[in-house]
Design an enzyme around this catalytic site. Structure first.
Site, PDB file in Angstrom:
ATOM      1  N   LYS A  21       0.829  -1.203   0.000  1.00 26.05           N
ATOM      2  CA  LYS A  21       0.000   0.000   0.000  1.00 26.05           C
ATOM      3  C   LYS A  21       0.866   1.256   0.000  1.00 26.05           C
ATOM      4  CE  LYS A  21      -2.696  -0.595   3.350  1.00 26.05           C
ATOM      5  NZ  LYS A  21      -2.506  -0.630   4.569  1.00 26.05           N
ATOM      6  N   GLY A  22       1.902   1.222   0.817  1.00 25.99           N
ATOM      7  CA  GLY A  22       2.791   2.379   0.931  1.00 25.99           C
ATOM      8  C   GLY A  22       3.474   2.683  -0.389  1.00 25.99           C
ATOM      9  N   LYS A 192     -12.729 -13.409  -5.705  1.00 25.60           N
ATOM     10  CA  LYS A 192     -13.636 -13.390  -4.552  1.00 25.60           C
ATOM     11  C   LYS A 192     -13.074 -12.646  -3.335  1.00 25.60           C
ATOM     12  CE  LYS A 192     -17.100 -15.791  -4.732  1.00 25.60           C
ATOM     13  NZ  LYS A 192     -18.215 -15.518  -5.609  1.00 25.60           N
ATOM     14  N   GLN A 195     -13.547  -9.073  -3.924  1.00 25.78           N
ATOM     15  CA  GLN A 195     -14.962  -8.694  -3.826  1.00 25.78           C
ATOM     16  C   GLN A 195     -15.394  -8.548  -2.374  1.00 25.78           C
ATOM     17  OE1 GLN A 195     -17.712 -11.155  -6.113  1.00 25.78           O
ATOM     18  NE2 GLN A 195     -16.067 -11.675  -7.510  1.00 25.78           N
ATOM     19  N   ASP A 243       3.207  -7.962  -9.593  1.00 24.19           N
ATOM     20  CA  ASP A 243       4.507  -8.031  -8.915  1.00 24.19           C
ATOM     21  C   ASP A 243       5.576  -7.511  -9.867  1.00 24.19           C
ATOM     22  OD1 ASP A 243       3.058  -9.403  -7.073  1.00 24.19           O
ATOM     23  OD2 ASP A 243       3.882 -11.382  -7.547  1.00 24.19           O
ATOM     24  N   CYS A 380      25.869   4.931  12.402  1.00 23.98           N
ATOM     25  CA  CYS A 380      25.404   5.097  13.775  1.00 23.98           C
ATOM     26  C   CYS A 380      26.093   4.083  14.691  1.00 23.98           C
ATOM     27  CB  CYS A 380      23.884   5.036  13.827  1.00 23.98           C
ATOM     28  SG  CYS A 380      23.255   6.016  15.202  1.00 23.98           S
ATOM     29  N   GLN A 384      30.058   3.693  15.924  1.00 21.07           N
ATOM     30  CA  GLN A 384      30.501   3.504  17.307  1.00 21.07           C
ATOM     31  C   GLN A 384      31.346   2.233  17.442  1.00 21.07           C
ATOM     32  OE1 GLN A 384      26.847   3.689  19.616  1.00 21.07           O
ATOM     33  NE2 GLN A 384      26.551   5.868  19.197  1.00 21.07           N
ATOM     34  N   GLU A 404      26.883   1.895  26.821  1.00 25.24           N
ATOM     35  CA  GLU A 404      25.598   1.225  26.576  1.00 25.24           C
ATOM     36  C   GLU A 404      25.762  -0.282  26.736  1.00 25.24           C
ATOM     37  OE1 GLU A 404      24.044   1.898  22.625  1.00 25.24           O
ATOM     38  OE2 GLU A 404      22.247   0.687  22.987  1.00 25.24           O
ATOM     39  N   HIS A 506      22.276   9.078  10.104  1.00 26.57           N
ATOM     40  CA  HIS A 506      21.674   8.092   9.188  1.00 26.57           C
ATOM     41  C   HIS A 506      21.551   8.675   7.784  1.00 26.57           C
ATOM     42  CE1 HIS A 506      20.362   5.007  12.083  1.00 26.57           C
ATOM     43  NE2 HIS A 506      20.274   6.030  12.925  1.00 26.57           N
ATOM     44  N   GLU A 508      21.082   7.216   5.095  1.00 27.74           N
ATOM     45  CA  GLU A 508      20.139   6.465   4.248  1.00 27.74           C
ATOM     46  C   GLU A 508      18.766   7.131   4.155  1.00 27.74           C
ATOM     47  OE1 GLU A 508      21.303   5.527   7.160  1.00 27.74           O
ATOM     48  OE2 GLU A 508      19.869   4.360   8.340  1.00 27.74           O
TER      49      GLU A 508
END
Ligand code: GLN
Length: 536
Positions: A21-22, A192, A195, A243, A380, A384, A404, A506, A508
């Protein structure tokens, strides 16, 4: 005020999720932008999280970050890649956020003791958000997440149903995407399920104007006629959403199926035909690569590549710019005991990540790239990891780590900055959204960007620890990009290496097929040279 009324396209999905959908919304946007319209998007998500920031990427896919620091649904990434629209906080609305607003208002007493209900209070809030997202554009494409028939999406469907009456019938068009499976045992395309999902939509008062039928083959005329008859749409409003091999073929496919033409007719938009030449050229380049490179992506969420959606796309953009096909080999960092899985790749990328799982595998991958002189790109967490690896194995800082991962490390080369410590609530301490960065001339990063100043999007909590700047620079780590005040290290690299760059941001998120991101172009360029075995 717009001279022309704003037009609205609402995209819903049926039968099952994951039908694209996107992408369909983005492709429609691309075609209508190609016809000269100013286009924007809105994604309505029916879940109760206020935003997807805290959701597990394995469940939900990537969290897409906008310039203004909103943590949003990955579909916003499609919108930005397919069009020139720039999204922000207002372009993604979850049911959680809607209810949050309504309940806060109720607590403030704004409803003056009235009963607060889904209709009209929740639906009004949804409609207000649609109106806001449509400000200043000719066309707003709103995608309703989930599948028609879900309990959660009902308030959204009711709001978009009402919207047509609010802004005028001629300004609204409902597009429904549903699966039309080919059943091999019957040797037939089955209509179907479609539908039924149209019936479901009609039961809440929405009659779709255009149907996108997701199939693995073109629908014959007779099948289109049958769908048109049963679903009460024009025959030329039944389009095959077949597709495709590459997502960038979708605008061309929709155009060939007459989708943009029909939408313009339904909405009374008078424009010339869109120029699809740029898309044709792009698809041709992607389909006829001159070479192929293999890139290892060493990460944690290897089972669900949706978690790396923008990253995958950015690699393909970098590939197209180098006329190269990029094969991405997903390597689970937890299973990377030795680096033999990386023996046959032309580039290694360590992407974003959180927590300590798989960290040592990532560090091993960095070391392999550094020592074997394989192009390396750390994004990111990947940056590190590169800092930690360099600290441990080049600068001699034994046990170096990110706080972290190991709060007790003797050398927290990656750490929370003093002003962040003590802030506990999730999401509260993140550095989010666009931040400026200044590059040092003569570095690999500068060579890629070709300019000194840039702005990129961030989403992280930890930073390069300034206490280690001198020691690591003295050991040869190049700090090639910093915040304008010099406080934050944003890009690092290794000078004596074919290509080794880590960035705290980021890149990207800002890469598109027509404006491939310079760091991805440079990284794939280095991988191409590595593969050719040329002068590295
Ligand atoms: N976990 C790291 C941090 O919070 C990196 C985050 C990321 O890769 N986006 O700083």
């Amino acid at each position: 005020m717009n001279a022309r009324p704003t037009k609205f396209i609402f995209v819903t999905g049926g039968v099952l999720s994951g039908l694209g959908k996107g992408l369909s919304a983005a492709a429609i946007g691309a075609l209508l932008e190609g016809r000269g319209l100013r286009v924007s998007f809105l994604k309505l998500d029916p879940y109760l999280n206020v935003d997807p920031g805290t959701m597990n990427p394995v469940q939900h896919g990537e969290v897409y970050v906008t310039d203004d620091g909103a943590e949003t649904d990955l579909d916003l990434g499609h919108y930005e890649r397919f069009t020139t629209a720039r999204t922000s906080q207002i372009n993604n609305v979850t049911a959680g956020r809607v209810y949050d607003t309504v309940i806060a208002r109720e607590r403030r007493g704004d409803y003056l003791g009235g009963t607060v209900q889904v209709i009209p209070h929740v639906t009004d809030e949804i409609k207000a958000r649609i109106k806001k997202a449509a400000e200043g554009v000719d066309l707003l494409i709103t995608e309703v997440g989930g599948t028609v028939g879900d309990i959660e999406s009902l308030p959204f469907l009711e709001a978009i149903r009402q919207y047509r009456a609010d802004v005028g019938r001629e300004n609204v068009c409902y597009v429904h995407l549903a699966l039309v499976p080919f059943v091999p045992s019957a040797g037939e395309l089955k209509t179907k399920p479609l539908q039924h999902s149209v019936k479901e939509l009609q039961s809440v008062g929405i009659s779709p104007d255009l149907l996108l039928c997701r199939t693995d083959r073109y629908l014959p005329r007779s099948v289109k006629a049958k769908i048109a008859l049963f679903c009460n749409v024009d025959e030329d409003a039944v389009a095959t959403a077949k597709d495709v091999e590459h997502i960038y073929e979708v605008p061309l496919l929709f155009h060939a199926e007459g989708v943009d033409e029909k939408l313009c007719r339904i909405l009374g938009i008078w424009t010339g035909r869109p120029n699809v030449e740029a898309w044709e050229k792009l698809v041709h380049t992607i389909k006829h690569p001159k070479r192929e490179v293999r890139i290892a992506m060493v990460g944690k969420y290897v089972d669900l590549t949706d978690a790396y959606k923008s990253l995958n796309e950015a690699l393909h953009h970098g590939g197209a710019a180098n006329e190269a096909k990029v094969e991405i080999v997903y390597v689970d960092s937890e299973k990377l005991e030795d680096a033999s899985a990386l023996a046959h790749v032309h580039g290694i990328l360590v992407p974003h990540g959180f927590g300590s799982r798989g960290v040592e595998g990532k560090i091993r991958a960095v070391r392999y790239a550094r020592e074997r002189r394989i192009p390396y790109f750390g994004i990111c967490y990947g940056m590190q990891m590169a800092v930690i690896e360099y600290a441990r194995h080049v600068a001699g800082l034994e046990g170096a780590n990110s706080s972290e991962v190991d709060p007790e490390t003797p050398h927290p080369v990656i750490a929370l900055l003093p002003d962040q410590r003590g802030v506990e609530s999730k999401g509260g301490t993140m550095r989010l959204g666009a931040w400026p960065c200044v590059l040092q001339e003569g570095t690999q990063a500068f060579a890629a960007y070709g300019e000194r100043e840039l702005s990129e999007r961030h989403r992280h909590r930890y930073e390069f620890n300034p206490d280690y700047r001198d020691r690591l620079s003295r050991a040869g780590l190049v700090l090639s990009g910093c915040s304008p005040d010099g406080r934050l290290v944003e890009v690092i690299e290794i000078a004596d290496h074919p290509w080794f760059v880590g960035c705290q941001f980021h890149p990207e998120f800002k890469s598109t097929p027509f404006r491939p991101h310079p760091l991805f172009v440079a990284f794939i360029g280095a991988a191409v040279r590595k593969q050719a075995g040329g002068a590295l």
